[in-house]
Motif scaffolding. Structure first.
Motif, mmCIF file in Angstrom:
data_model
loop_
_atom_site.group_PDB
_atom_site.id
_atom_site.type_symbol
_atom_site.label_atom_id
_atom_site.label_comp_id
_atom_site.label_asym_id
_atom_site.label_seq_id
_atom_site.Cartn_x
_atom_site.Cartn_y
_atom_site.Cartn_z
ATOM 1 N N LEU A 6 5.028 -5.076 8.287
ATOM 2 C CA LEU A 6 3.727 -5.562 7.831
ATOM 3 C C LEU A 6 3.814 -7.052 7.527
ATOM 4 C CD1 LEU A 6 0.864 -5.283 6.544
ATOM 5 C CD2 LEU A 6 2.026 -4.484 4.468
ATOM 6 N N ALA A 7 2.845 -7.833 8.002
ATOM 7 C CA ALA A 7 2.832 -9.271 7.729
ATOM 8 C C ALA A 7 1.447 -9.705 7.280
ATOM 9 C CB ALA A 7 3.257 -10.056 8.967
ATOM 10 N N ASP A 8 1.374 -10.259 6.070
ATOM 11 C CA ASP A 8 0.127 -10.790 5.517
ATOM 12 C C ASP A 8 0.517 -11.759 4.418
ATOM 13 O OD1 ASP A 8 -2.367 -10.991 3.812
ATOM 14 O OD2 ASP A 8 -3.092 -9.576 5.338
ATOM 15 N N ASP A 9 -0.153 -12.913 4.367
ATOM 16 C CA ASP A 9 0.248 -13.915 3.378
ATOM 17 C C ASP A 9 -0.308 -13.648 1.984
ATOM 18 O OD1 ASP A 9 -2.360 -14.521 3.989
ATOM 19 O OD2 ASP A 9 -2.057 -16.669 4.219
ATOM 20 N N ASP A 10 -1.068 -12.573 1.816
ATOM 21 C CA ASP A 10 -1.592 -12.192 0.502
ATOM 22 C C ASP A 10 -0.759 -11.023 -0.035
ATOM 23 O OD1 ASP A 10 -3.003 -11.094 -1.665
ATOM 24 O OD2 ASP A 10 -4.939 -11.697 -0.848
ATOM 25 N N PRO A 11 0.019 -11.244 -1.095
ATOM 26 C CA PRO A 11 0.896 -10.175 -1.597
ATOM 27 C C PRO A 11 0.141 -8.944 -2.073
ATOM 28 C CG PRO A 11 0.868 -12.046 -3.113
ATOM 29 C CD PRO A 11 0.174 -12.493 -1.874
ATOM 30 N N LEU A 12 -1.069 -9.128 -2.602
ATOM 31 C CA LEU A 12 -1.850 -7.983 -3.058
ATOM 32 C C LEU A 12 -2.299 -7.133 -1.876
ATOM 33 C CD1 LEU A 12 -4.055 -9.510 -5.913
ATOM 34 C CD2 LEU A 12 -2.057 -8.025 -6.125
ATOM 35 N N GLY A 16 -1.293 -3.224 -1.132
ATOM 36 C CA GLY A 16 -2.297 -2.188 -0.895
ATOM 37 C C GLY A 16 -2.079 -1.455 0.420
ATOM 38 N N ILE A 17 -1.778 -2.211 1.484
ATOM 39 C CA ILE A 17 -1.538 -1.594 2.789
ATOM 40 C C ILE A 17 -0.285 -0.726 2.754
ATOM 41 C CG2 ILE A 17 -1.004 -2.046 5.212
ATOM 42 C CD1 ILE A 17 -2.710 -4.596 4.950
ATOM 43 N N ARG A 18 0.756 -1.231 2.099
ATOM 44 C CA ARG A 18 1.998 -0.452 1.982
ATOM 45 C C ARG A 18 1.724 0.879 1.272
ATOM 46 N NH1 ARG A 18 7.676 -0.793 1.709
ATOM 47 N NH2 ARG A 18 7.801 -2.934 2.453
ATOM 48 N N ALA A 19 0.904 0.844 0.231
ATOM 49 C CA ALA A 19 0.588 2.069 -0.516
ATOM 50 C C ALA A 19 -0.183 3.057 0.358
ATOM 51 C CB ALA A 19 -0.219 1.723 -1.765
ATOM 52 N N ILE A 20 -1.111 2.538 1.171
ATOM 53 C CA ILE A 20 -1.885 3.409 2.064
ATOM 54 C C ILE A 20 -0.965 4.090 3.075
ATOM 55 C CG2 ILE A 20 -3.587 3.421 3.935
ATOM 56 C CD1 ILE A 20 -5.040 1.163 2.377
ATOM 57 N N LEU A 21 -0.097 3.294 3.708
ATOM 58 C CA LEU A 21 0.779 3.852 4.737
ATOM 59 C C LEU A 21 1.833 4.779 4.136
ATOM 60 C CD1 LEU A 21 1.229 0.768 7.096
ATOM 61 C CD2 LEU A 21 -0.375 2.684 7.302
ATOM 62 N N ALA A 22 2.195 4.540 2.886
ATOM 63 C CA ALA A 22 3.186 5.395 2.229
ATOM 64 C C ALA A 22 2.661 6.805 2.012
ATOM 65 C CB ALA A 22 3.601 4.788 0.890
ATOM 66 N N SER A 23 1.337 6.963 2.064
ATOM 67 C CA SER A 23 0.752 8.297 1.877
ATOM 68 C C SER A 23 0.991 9.198 3.083
ATOM 69 C CB SER A 23 -0.755 8.174 1.627
ATOM 70 O OG SER A 23 -1.430 7.694 2.780
ATOM 71 N N ALA A 24 1.397 8.592 4.213
ATOM 72 C CA ALA A 24 1.666 9.363 5.432
ATOM 73 C C ALA A 24 3.163 9.653 5.521
ATOM 74 C CB ALA A 24 1.200 8.585 6.656
#
Length: 214
Positions: A6-12, A16-24
């Protein structure tokens, strides 16, 4: 397991994206970073299946990262996830070889589905992006559509059938079921179609098919 960088310059946003994908239970975010150059390095380090990239990042933007990954890690599939769904970004992303284009307003479930679809060999565009692509194609001139029709018309009938199913956004497995082919045979057809049409990925051949009126 689907390994994602995952690459995004906004840590928040990354959190959030990491948490969503962690649900799978079949998706693992093996690394996250703030710039495209580091994302490429992490993909190579972890042999990641999917690169989920923002467009606007320092050092190397998401579209530049897609192009670099196409050269260095051609088996890794790229998805753009961005706030900026304007026509220019859509054109640049799809022409660079991105296999998906999602807006950050995408629902969590759609994001998970998109990662799975792209990993399986399909392509995924947010509905709003799909409508923009259709509008862009509608503005293309008649000569461009004629050339697209000629290129697609040079394919064998079975190749055109497979291309038509790919253009509807079906995965290799779904194409196989519709066309009564094994998934391995579908992959071979898609690879041959991309070579004949001089396209880098499924999104590009799908857009060409739609432009040709297939």
């Amino acid at each position: 397991m689907i390994k994602v960088v995952l690459a995004d310059d906004d840590p928040l946003v990354r959190q959030g994206i990491r948490a969503i994908l962690a649900s799978a239970d079949d998706i693992d975010v093996v690394a996250d970073t703030a710039d495209g150059n580091q994302a490429v390095q992490e993909v190579l380090r972890h042999n990641a299946s999917i690169a989920l990239l923002d467009i606007r990042m320092p050092v190397l933007d998401g579209i530049g990262a897609v192009r670099r990954l196409a050269e260095l890690a051609p088996r890794t599939r790229s998805i753009i996830l961005t706030t900026f769904g304007d026509d220019d970004n859509i054109r640049r992303a799809l022409s660079s070889g991105a296999n998906g284009f999602l807006l950050k307003t995408t629902a969590p479930g759609e994001l998970v589905d998109a990662v799975r679809t792209v990993h399986e060999g399909g392509a995924h565009l947010s509905p709003a992006v799909t409508s923009r692509v259709v509008a862009l194609l509608g503005r293309d001139n008649a000569e461009s559509k004629l050339l697209a029709a000629q290129r697609v018309g040079a394919l064998a009938p079975r190749e055109q059938e497979v291309l038509g199913l790919v253009a509807r956004g079906l995965s290799n497995a779904e194409v196989g079921r519709r066309a009564h082919l094994s998934e391995a045979t579908v992959k071979a057809y898609v690879s041959r179609i991309m070579t004949k049409l001089d396209c880098a990925n499924r999104v590009q051949i799908a857009l060409l098919a739609k432009e040709a009126g297939l």
